[in-house]
Design a protein around this motif. Structure first.
Motif, PDB file in Angstrom:
ATOM      1  N   LEU A  62      -5.861  -8.460   5.632  1.00  0.00           N
ATOM      2  CA  LEU A  62      -6.606  -7.205   5.758  1.00  0.00           C
ATOM      3  C   LEU A  62      -5.661  -6.005   5.617  1.00  0.00           C
ATOM      4  N   THR A  63      -4.470  -6.126   6.161  1.00  0.00           N
ATOM      5  CA  THR A  63      -3.486  -5.056   6.044  1.00  0.00           C
ATOM      6  C   THR A  63      -3.140  -4.806   4.580  1.00  0.00           C
ATOM      7  N   VAL A  64      -2.900  -5.864   3.837  1.00  0.00           N
ATOM      8  CA  VAL A  64      -2.582  -5.730   2.415  1.00  0.00           C
ATOM      9  C   VAL A  64      -3.725  -5.028   1.694  1.00  0.00           C
ATOM     10  N   ARG A  65      -4.955  -5.454   1.941  1.00  0.00           N
ATOM     11  CA  ARG A  65      -6.105  -4.841   1.264  1.00  0.00           C
ATOM     12  C   ARG A  65      -6.253  -3.375   1.650  1.00  0.00           C
ATOM     13  N   PHE A  66      -6.003  -3.054   2.915  1.00  0.00           N
ATOM     14  CA  PHE A  66      -6.109  -1.661   3.353  1.00  0.00           C
ATOM     15  C   PHE A  66      -5.047  -0.797   2.678  1.00  0.00           C
ATOM     16  N   VAL A  67      -3.817  -1.291   2.621  1.00  0.00           N
ATOM     17  CA  VAL A  67      -2.747  -0.559   1.954  1.00  0.00           C
ATOM     18  C   VAL A  67      -3.092  -0.363   0.478  1.00  0.00           C
ATOM     19  N   GLN A  68      -3.660  -1.388  -0.148  1.00  0.00           N
ATOM     20  CA  GLN A  68      -4.088  -1.264  -1.539  1.00  0.00           C
ATOM     21  C   GLN A  68      -5.107  -0.146  -1.695  1.00  0.00           C
ATOM     22  N   SER A  69      -6.025  -0.027  -0.738  1.00  0.00           N
ATOM     23  CA  SER A  69      -7.063   1.009  -0.829  1.00  0.00           C
ATOM     24  C   SER A  69      -6.473   2.414  -0.747  1.00  0.00           C
ATOM     25  N   ILE A  70      -5.339   2.545  -0.106  1.00  0.00           N
ATOM     26  CA  ILE A  70      -4.686   3.850  -0.013  1.00  0.00           C
ATOM     27  C   ILE A  70      -3.978   4.199  -1.324  1.00  0.00           C
ATOM     28  N   PHE A  71      -3.331   3.215  -1.945  1.00  0.00           N
ATOM     29  CA  PHE A  71      -2.440   3.490  -3.073  1.00  0.00           C
ATOM     30  C   PHE A  71      -3.043   3.332  -4.463  1.00  0.00           C
ATOM     31  N   ILE A  72      -3.840   2.310  -4.691  1.00  0.00           N
ATOM     32  CA  ILE A  72      -4.288   2.013  -6.056  1.00  0.00           C
ATOM     33  C   ILE A  72      -5.120   3.164  -6.621  1.00  0.00           C
ATOM     34  N   GLY A  73      -4.743   3.562  -7.844  1.00  0.00           N
ATOM     35  CA  GLY A  73      -5.439   4.641  -8.531  1.00  0.00           C
ATOM     36  C   GLY A  73      -4.828   6.011  -8.296  1.00  0.00           C
ATOM     37  N   ARG A  74      -3.867   6.102  -7.387  1.00  0.00           N
ATOM     38  CA  ARG A  74      -3.222   7.380  -7.079  1.00  0.00           C
ATOM     39  C   ARG A  74      -1.940   7.521  -7.887  1.00  0.00           C
ATOM     40  N   HIS A  75      -1.440   8.722  -7.984  1.00  0.00           N
ATOM     41  CA  HIS A  75      -0.168   8.993  -8.662  1.00  0.00           C
ATOM     42  C   HIS A  75       0.963   8.758  -7.675  1.00  0.00           C
ATOM     43  N   ILE A  76       2.005   8.094  -8.122  1.00  0.00           N
ATOM     44  CA  ILE A  76       3.120   7.769  -7.223  1.00  0.00           C
ATOM     45  C   ILE A  76       3.770   9.019  -6.623  1.00  0.00           C
ATOM     46  N   SER A  77       3.675  10.154  -7.299  1.00  0.00           N
ATOM     47  CA  SER A  77       4.270  11.389  -6.780  1.00  0.00           C
ATOM     48  C   SER A  77       3.288  12.258  -6.002  1.00  0.00           C
ATOM     49  N   ASP A  78       2.097  11.735  -5.732  1.00  0.00           N
ATOM     50  CA  ASP A  78       1.080  12.489  -4.993  1.00  0.00           C
ATOM     51  C   ASP A  78       1.614  12.845  -3.604  1.00  0.00           C
ATOM     52  N   PRO A  79       1.792  14.136  -3.318  1.00  0.00           N
ATOM     53  CA  PRO A  79       2.363  14.535  -2.035  1.00  0.00           C
ATOM     54  C   PRO A  79       1.446  14.264  -0.840  1.00  0.00           C
ATOM     55  N   GLY A  93       2.315   7.637 -14.262  1.00  0.00           N
ATOM     56  CA  GLY A  93       2.632   7.568 -12.839  1.00  0.00           C
ATOM     57  C   GLY A  93       1.538   6.989 -11.959  1.00  0.00           C
ATOM     58  N   LYS A  94       0.482   6.485 -12.557  1.00  0.00           N
ATOM     59  CA  LYS A  94      -0.634   5.941 -11.782  1.00  0.00           C
ATOM     60  C   LYS A  94      -0.268   4.573 -11.204  1.00  0.00           C
ATOM     61  N   ILE A  95      -0.561   4.381  -9.924  1.00  0.00           N
ATOM     62  CA  ILE A  95      -0.316   3.109  -9.253  1.00  0.00           C
ATOM     63  C   ILE A  95      -1.452   2.153  -9.620  1.00  0.00           C
ATOM     64  N   VAL A  96      -1.072   1.051 -10.255  1.00  0.00           N
ATOM     65  CA  VAL A  96      -2.041   0.084 -10.775  1.00  0.00           C
ATOM     66  C   VAL A  96      -2.304  -1.033  -9.769  1.00  0.00           C
ATOM     67  N   ASP A  97      -1.263  -1.431  -9.035  1.00  0.00           N
ATOM     68  CA  ASP A  97      -1.399  -2.513  -8.063  1.00  0.00           C
ATOM     69  C   ASP A  97      -0.338  -2.329  -6.994  1.00  0.00           C
ATOM     70  N   VAL A  98      -0.574  -2.917  -5.837  1.00  0.00           N
ATOM     71  CA  VAL A  98       0.364  -2.792  -4.715  1.00  0.00           C
ATOM     72  C   VAL A  98       0.237  -4.015  -3.809  1.00  0.00           C
ATOM     73  N   GLU A  99       1.349  -4.350  -3.216  1.00  0.00           N
ATOM     74  CA  GLU A  99       1.382  -5.415  -2.215  1.00  0.00           C
ATOM     75  C   GLU A  99       2.449  -5.030  -1.209  1.00  0.00           C
ATOM     76  N   CYS A 100       2.264  -5.476   0.027  1.00  0.00           N
ATOM     77  CA  CYS A 100       3.261  -5.182   1.050  1.00  0.00           C
ATOM     78  C   CYS A 100       3.525  -6.430   1.877  1.00  0.00           C
ATOM     79  N   SER A 101       4.640  -6.415   2.573  1.00  0.00           N
ATOM     80  CA  SER A 101       4.973  -7.559   3.418  1.00  0.00           C
ATOM     81  C   SER A 101       4.223  -7.411   4.737  1.00  0.00           C
ATOM     82  N   ALA A 102       3.019  -7.906   4.739  1.00  0.00           N
ATOM     83  CA  ALA A 102       2.172  -7.857   5.935  1.00  0.00           C
ATOM     84  C   ALA A 102       1.874  -9.286   6.375  1.00  0.00           C
ATOM     85  N   THR A 103       1.552  -9.440   7.630  1.00  0.00           N
ATOM     86  CA  THR A 103       1.210 -10.771   8.135  1.00  0.00           C
ATOM     87  C   THR A 103      -0.291 -11.020   8.126  1.00  0.00           C
ATOM     88  N   ILE A 104      -1.065  -9.983   7.881  1.00  0.00           N
ATOM     89  CA  ILE A 104      -2.526 -10.093   7.857  1.00  0.00           C
ATOM     90  C   ILE A 104      -3.026  -9.610   6.498  1.00  0.00           C
TER      91      ILE A 104
END
Length: 107
Positions: free
Chosen positions: A52-69, A39-50
């Motif tokens: 920096l937003t994509v990189r910030f979202v990656q910093s929140i998700f990568i390495g975490r468990h998808i079911s982490d409350p 369940g570990k999130i290995v990579d992430v991308e989002c529909s952002a226009t900047i």
């Protein structure tokens, strides 16, 4: 690039009408590469226009468990873009899809 044990999941949501994301993509998308064995999130991308937003979202998700409350709380306490609610909804959609996929794979 990705291990055989990974799966790709897209969560989507509506972004606010005034958001540049809506003007560019019509929807908000969150793509997650998840290791189905743990369940570990290995990579992430989002529909952002900047980028920096994509990189910030990656910093929140990568390495975490998808079911982490605590992930939703972290989004709400750290991400203050106009698409915050859309990000939360897209993440919850991806979580639901992950649960359906893993349930189907285990039967």
């Amino acid at each position: 690039m990705y291990d055989q044990d990974t799966i790709y999941i897209i969560g989507d949501a509506k972004a606010p009408q005034s958001n540049p994301i809506t003007k560019k993509f019509n929807q908000y998308f969150l793509g997650l590469v998840v290791d189905k064995t743990n369940g570990k999130i290995v990579d992430v991308e989002c529909s952002a226009t900047i980028e920096l937003t994509v990189r910030f979202v990656q910093s929140i998700f990568i390495g975490r468990h998808i079911s982490d409350p605590t992930l939703t709380d972290e989004i709400n306490s750290r991400y203050f873009g106009s698409s915050q609610k859309a990000l939360v909804v897209a993440f919850h959609d991806a979580q639901k899809k992950y649960q359906q996929i893993t349930a189907a794979l285990s039967t």
